[in-house]
Design a protein around this motif. Structure first.
Motif, PDB file in Angstrom:
ATOM      1  N   SER A 228      65.899  60.786 -74.494  1.00 41.91           N
ATOM      2  CA  SER A 228      64.651  60.467 -75.231  1.00 41.91           C
ATOM      3  C   SER A 228      65.153  59.808 -76.504  1.00 41.91           C
ATOM      4  O   SER A 228      63.989  59.200 -77.293  1.00 41.91           O
ATOM      5  CB  SER A 228      64.309  62.084 -75.872  1.00 41.91           C
ATOM      6  N   GLN A 229      66.310  59.185 -76.752  1.00 38.91           N
ATOM      7  CA  GLN A 229      66.507  58.455 -77.960  1.00 38.91           C
ATOM      8  C   GLN A 229      66.341  57.126 -77.364  1.00 38.91           C
ATOM      9  O   GLN A 229      66.484  56.078 -78.383  1.00 38.91           O
ATOM     10  CB  GLN A 229      68.035  58.518 -78.674  1.00 38.91           C
ATOM     11  N   LEU A 230      66.410  56.750 -76.100  1.00 38.78           N
ATOM     12  CA  LEU A 230      66.314  55.576 -75.524  1.00 38.78           C
ATOM     13  C   LEU A 230      64.990  55.314 -74.902  1.00 38.78           C
ATOM     14  O   LEU A 230      64.651  54.153 -75.128  1.00 38.78           O
ATOM     15  CB  LEU A 230      67.227  55.612 -74.474  1.00 38.78           C
ATOM     16  N   MET A 231      64.300  56.322 -74.406  1.00 41.64           N
ATOM     17  CA  MET A 231      63.025  56.137 -73.875  1.00 41.64           C
ATOM     18  C   MET A 231      62.194  57.370 -74.060  1.00 41.64           C
ATOM     19  O   MET A 231      62.812  58.362 -73.945  1.00 41.64           O
ATOM     20  CB  MET A 231      63.301  55.721 -72.387  1.00 41.64           C
ATOM     21  N   THR A 232      60.965  57.254 -73.988  1.00 42.24           N
ATOM     22  CA  THR A 232      60.056  58.448 -73.737  1.00 42.24           C
ATOM     23  C   THR A 232      60.247  58.989 -72.040  1.00 42.24           C
ATOM     24  O   THR A 232      60.038  58.337 -71.194  1.00 42.24           O
ATOM     25  CB  THR A 232      58.478  57.959 -73.822  1.00 42.24           C
ATOM     26  N   LEU A 233      60.462  60.159 -72.103  1.00 40.30           N
ATOM     27  CA  LEU A 233      60.632  61.095 -71.050  1.00 40.30           C
ATOM     28  C   LEU A 233      59.022  61.523 -70.640  1.00 40.30           C
ATOM     29  O   LEU A 233      58.643  62.414 -71.688  1.00 40.30           O
ATOM     30  CB  LEU A 233      61.348  62.143 -70.906  1.00 40.30           C
ATOM     31  N   HIS A 234      58.482  61.124 -69.639  1.00 40.35           N
ATOM     32  CA  HIS A 234      57.045  61.602 -69.546  1.00 40.35           C
ATOM     33  C   HIS A 234      56.874  62.814 -68.651  1.00 40.35           C
ATOM     34  O   HIS A 234      57.854  62.930 -67.719  1.00 40.35           O
ATOM     35  CB  HIS A 234      56.308  60.323 -68.910  1.00 40.35           C
ATOM     36  N   PRO A 235      55.945  63.380 -68.539  1.00 41.15           N
ATOM     37  CA  PRO A 235      55.822  64.389 -67.770  1.00 41.15           C
ATOM     38  C   PRO A 235      55.846  64.001 -66.141  1.00 41.15           C
ATOM     39  O   PRO A 235      55.158  63.121 -65.842  1.00 41.15           O
ATOM     40  CB  PRO A 235      54.205  64.926 -68.131  1.00 41.15           C
ATOM     41  N   GLY A 236      56.417  64.905 -65.234  1.00 43.60           N
ATOM     42  CA  GLY A 236      56.648  64.497 -63.865  1.00 43.60           C
ATOM     43  C   GLY A 236      57.966  63.615 -63.827  1.00 43.60           C
ATOM     44  O   GLY A 236      58.338  63.499 -62.649  1.00 43.60           O
ATOM     45  N   ASP A 237      58.624  63.076 -64.658  1.00 40.88           N
ATOM     46  CA  ASP A 237      59.842  62.376 -64.556  1.00 40.88           C
ATOM     47  C   ASP A 237      60.871  63.549 -64.099  1.00 40.88           C
ATOM     48  O   ASP A 237      60.833  64.749 -64.537  1.00 40.88           O
ATOM     49  CB  ASP A 237      60.386  61.981 -65.886  1.00 40.88           C
ATOM     50  N   VAL A 238      61.922  63.003 -63.368  1.00 46.09           N
ATOM     51  CA  VAL A 238      62.788  63.867 -62.607  1.00 46.09           C
ATOM     52  C   VAL A 238      64.208  63.299 -63.204  1.00 46.09           C
ATOM     53  O   VAL A 238      64.432  62.114 -62.922  1.00 46.09           O
ATOM     54  CB  VAL A 238      62.902  63.896 -61.054  1.00 46.09           C
ATOM     55  N   ILE A 239      65.079  64.345 -63.518  1.00 43.41           N
ATOM     56  CA  ILE A 239      66.431  63.829 -63.887  1.00 43.41           C
ATOM     57  C   ILE A 239      67.267  64.477 -62.926  1.00 43.41           C
ATOM     58  O   ILE A 239      67.429  65.934 -62.724  1.00 43.41           O
ATOM     59  CB  ILE A 239      66.754  64.259 -65.400  1.00 43.41           C
ATOM     60  N   ALA A 240      68.082  63.748 -62.277  1.00 47.95           N
ATOM     61  CA  ALA A 240      69.414  64.389 -61.516  1.00 47.95           C
ATOM     62  C   ALA A 240      70.541  64.730 -62.400  1.00 47.95           C
ATOM     63  O   ALA A 240      71.100  63.458 -62.944  1.00 47.95           O
ATOM     64  CB  ALA A 240      69.604  63.754 -60.090  1.00 47.95           C
ATOM     65  N   THR A 241      71.108  65.700 -62.521  1.00 50.45           N
ATOM     66  CA  THR A 241      71.954  65.902 -63.655  1.00 50.45           C
ATOM     67  C   THR A 241      73.530  65.676 -63.185  1.00 50.45           C
ATOM     68  O   THR A 241      74.328  66.178 -64.173  1.00 50.45           O
ATOM     69  CB  THR A 241      71.877  67.348 -64.455  1.00 50.45           C
ATOM     70  N   GLY A 242      73.656  65.419 -61.882  1.00 46.37           N
ATOM     71  CA  GLY A 242      75.173  65.193 -61.691  1.00 46.37           C
ATOM     72  C   GLY A 242      75.613  66.157 -60.759  1.00 46.37           C
ATOM     73  O   GLY A 242      74.962  67.103 -60.499  1.00 46.37           O
ATOM     74  N   THR A 243      76.716  65.677 -60.022  1.00 43.37           N
ATOM     75  CA  THR A 243      77.324  66.632 -58.956  1.00 43.37           C
ATOM     76  C   THR A 243      78.507  67.376 -59.110  1.00 43.37           C
ATOM     77  O   THR A 243      79.486  66.585 -59.775  1.00 43.37           O
ATOM     78  CB  THR A 243      77.251  65.537 -57.725  1.00 43.37           C
ATOM     79  N   PRO A 244      78.721  68.525 -58.697  1.00 42.57           N
ATOM     80  CA  PRO A 244      80.081  69.047 -58.669  1.00 42.57           C
ATOM     81  C   PRO A 244      81.288  68.360 -57.584  1.00 42.57           C
ATOM     82  O   PRO A 244      80.581  67.539 -56.972  1.00 42.57           O
ATOM     83  CB  PRO A 244      79.785  70.604 -58.318  1.00 42.57           C
ATOM     84  N   PRO A 245      82.416  68.831 -57.466  1.00 45.04           N
ATOM     85  CA  PRO A 245      83.381  67.881 -56.734  1.00 45.04           C
ATOM     86  C   PRO A 245      82.835  68.464 -55.349  1.00 45.04           C
ATOM     87  O   PRO A 245      82.283  69.209 -54.769  1.00 45.04           O
ATOM     88  CB  PRO A 245      84.520  69.001 -57.152  1.00 45.04           C
ATOM     89  N   GLY A 246      83.813  67.932 -54.311  1.00 42.37           N
ATOM     90  CA  GLY A 246      83.410  67.929 -52.999  1.00 42.37           C
ATOM     91  C   GLY A 246      82.459  66.820 -52.192  1.00 42.37           C
ATOM     92  O   GLY A 246      82.571  67.090 -51.049  1.00 42.37           O
ATOM     93  N   VAL A 247      82.400  65.567 -52.951  1.00 40.40           N
ATOM     94  CA  VAL A 247      81.841  64.618 -52.372  1.00 40.40           C
ATOM     95  C   VAL A 247      82.760  63.955 -51.274  1.00 40.40           C
ATOM     96  O   VAL A 247      83.829  63.948 -51.436  1.00 40.40           O
ATOM     97  CB  VAL A 247      81.302  63.598 -53.225  1.00 40.40           C
ATOM     98  N   GLY A 248      82.009  63.257 -50.316  1.00 41.25           N
ATOM     99  CA  GLY A 248      82.866  62.784 -49.120  1.00 41.25           C
ATOM    100  C   GLY A 248      83.570  61.632 -49.718  1.00 41.25           C
ATOM    101  O   GLY A 248      84.923  61.636 -49.381  1.00 41.25           O
ATOM    102  N   MET A 249      83.178  61.063 -50.733  1.00 44.28           N
ATOM    103  CA  MET A 249      84.258  59.956 -51.167  1.00 44.28           C
ATOM    104  C   MET A 249      85.191  60.440 -51.793  1.00 44.28           C
ATOM    105  O   MET A 249      86.515  59.673 -51.926  1.00 44.28           O
ATOM    106  CB  MET A 249      83.537  59.071 -52.303  1.00 44.28           C
ATOM    107  N   GLY A 250      85.296  61.735 -52.243  1.00 41.26           N
ATOM    108  CA  GLY A 250      86.537  62.371 -53.018  1.00 41.26           C
ATOM    109  C   GLY A 250      87.546  62.883 -51.927  1.00 41.26           C
ATOM    110  O   GLY A 250      88.623  63.628 -52.281  1.00 41.26           O
ATOM    111  N   ALA A 251      87.153  62.968 -50.710  1.00 38.91           N
ATOM    112  CA  ALA A 251      87.982  63.875 -49.696  1.00 38.91           C
ATOM    113  C   ALA A 251      89.275  63.194 -49.524  1.00 38.91           C
ATOM    114  O   ALA A 251      89.623  62.189 -49.634  1.00 38.91           O
ATOM    115  CB  ALA A 251      87.317  63.861 -48.615  1.00 38.91           C
ATOM    116  N   LYS A 252      90.127  64.161 -49.297  1.00 34.75           N
ATOM    117  CA  LYS A 252      91.662  63.936 -48.901  1.00 34.75           C
ATOM    118  C   LYS A 252      91.915  64.102 -47.729  1.00 34.75           C
ATOM    119  O   LYS A 252      91.706  65.381 -47.115  1.00 34.75           O
ATOM    120  CB  LYS A 252      92.401  64.411 -50.052  1.00 34.75           C
ATOM    121  N   PRO A 253      92.854  63.425 -46.836  1.00 41.79           N
ATOM    122  CA  PRO A 253      93.549  62.508 -47.190  1.00 41.79           C
ATOM    123  C   PRO A 253      92.550  60.926 -47.347  1.00 41.79           C
ATOM    124  O   PRO A 253      93.314  60.056 -47.746  1.00 41.79           O
ATOM    125  CB  PRO A 253      94.644  62.268 -46.281  1.00 41.79           C
ATOM    126  N   LYS A 254      91.385  61.138 -46.765  1.00 40.43           N
ATOM    127  CA  LYS A 254      90.801  60.031 -46.892  1.00 40.43           C
ATOM    128  C   LYS A 254      89.153  60.271 -47.112  1.00 40.43           C
ATOM    129  O   LYS A 254      88.778  61.248 -46.452  1.00 40.43           O
ATOM    130  CB  LYS A 254      90.817  58.909 -45.571  1.00 40.43           C
TER     131      LYS A 254
END
Length: 283
Positions: A228-254
């Motif tokens: 809100s310091q950068l832009m006005t957040l308007h009614p109906g705007d959606v914020i995706a707040t980040g993901t916990p561990p376990g994404v495919g990109m981070g899988a081991k060994p590949k």
């Protein structure tokens, strides 16, 4: 309340999920679930309705995105301490912001379509925040007062597009169908502390992600205040707040990425479950 939008032929209608799990039609009270009806006054009016007196929606209709006419679809990157660890990246000093095109938004159970040439499409279960009243220069203390409610978001990401096409993450985040939202919008009175929710994502019945919003680097209140310091957040705007561990990109060994025929199931405590089949773009 659990507000939703459902498909009836070519129309998308507003609805409410009652305590028995029955969908009730709200079209006699609001035209749609959009930013225009997400202020406290309208939500209080809807909350005062007796769900048993609302028309029951027959069958199991397809669910549309739980909020319509989204003006901004904002994403926060590397916002879980354990996710940053699995990616081998330092914790950010400020919230990392990227945009997802609003054209990526789909219903919670719609197919996720792999774009042509995709080799690294990934899953990301995230807590979605839906703005209810305009927020500009708000403090952390008052930030949550501007929230209409919360929902499940799958921040589907094509990692090659995100990291190798030069430029911003937006390229890998904005493909068609890369923003399933829902199944419902749970109003903030039912989520007393958004920092005490568990999240999970299964792919083909295998648990890939498990996390807690308590591990966020920046809380929901801090994110809203910062943005809100950068832009006005308007009614109906959606914020995706980040993901916990376990994404495919981070899988081991590949890394492990999505392929046609895969099935994703995502859930957040109290916010419902969404399920997507993955298929290739046949166009």
């Amino acid at each position: 309340m659990k507000l939703l939008r459902y498909r009836a032929g070519k129309e998308v209608l507003p609805g409410l999920l009652d305590n028995s799990g029955i969908i009730r039609d709200l079209s006699g009270h609001v035209p749609d679930i959009t930013g225009a009806v997400l202020n406290d006054a309208v939500l209080a009016r809807l909350a005062a309705l007796d769900p048993s007196e609302l028309p029951q929606v027959e069958g199991k209709p397809d669910l549309a995105p739980c909020v319509g006419q989204c003006g901004k679809f904002l994403g926060i990157g590397l916002n879980y301490t354990d996710h940053a660890e699995e990616m081998g990246m330092a914790l950010p000093e400020h919230p990392i912001l990227f945009l997802k095109a609003t054209s990526s938004i789909t219903g919670p159970n719609d197919d996720v379509v792999l774009p042509r040439g995709s080799v690294a499409t990934d899953w990301e279960v995230e807590l979605g925040v839906v703005i209810g009243t305009a927020a500009k220069y708000v403090s952390e203390e008052e930030a949550l007062e501007h929230v209409a409610g919360y929902c499940v978001v799958n921040d589907v990401s094509e990692r090659d597009y995100q990291t190798k096409l030069t430029g911003q993450w937006t390229k890998g985040k904005s493909c068609d169908t890369f923003g399933p939202i829902g199944p419902w919008l749970v109003t903030r009175d039912e989520v007393p502390d958004p920092q005490k929710l568990w999240l999970a994502c299964d792919v083909n019945g295998v648990r890939r992600q498990t996390g807690s919003t308590s591990r966020m680097v920046f809380t929901v209140a801090q994110i809203i205040s910062h943005l809100s310091q950068l832009m006005t957040l308007h009614p109906g705007d959606v914020i995706a707040t980040g993901t916990p561990p376990g994404v495919g990109m981070g899988a081991k060994p590949k890394p492990v990425y999505l392929k046609s025929g895969d099935v994703m199931q995502l859930e957040i405590e109290g916010l419902g479950v969404q399920t997507q089949n993955v298929r290739s773009d046949s166009r």
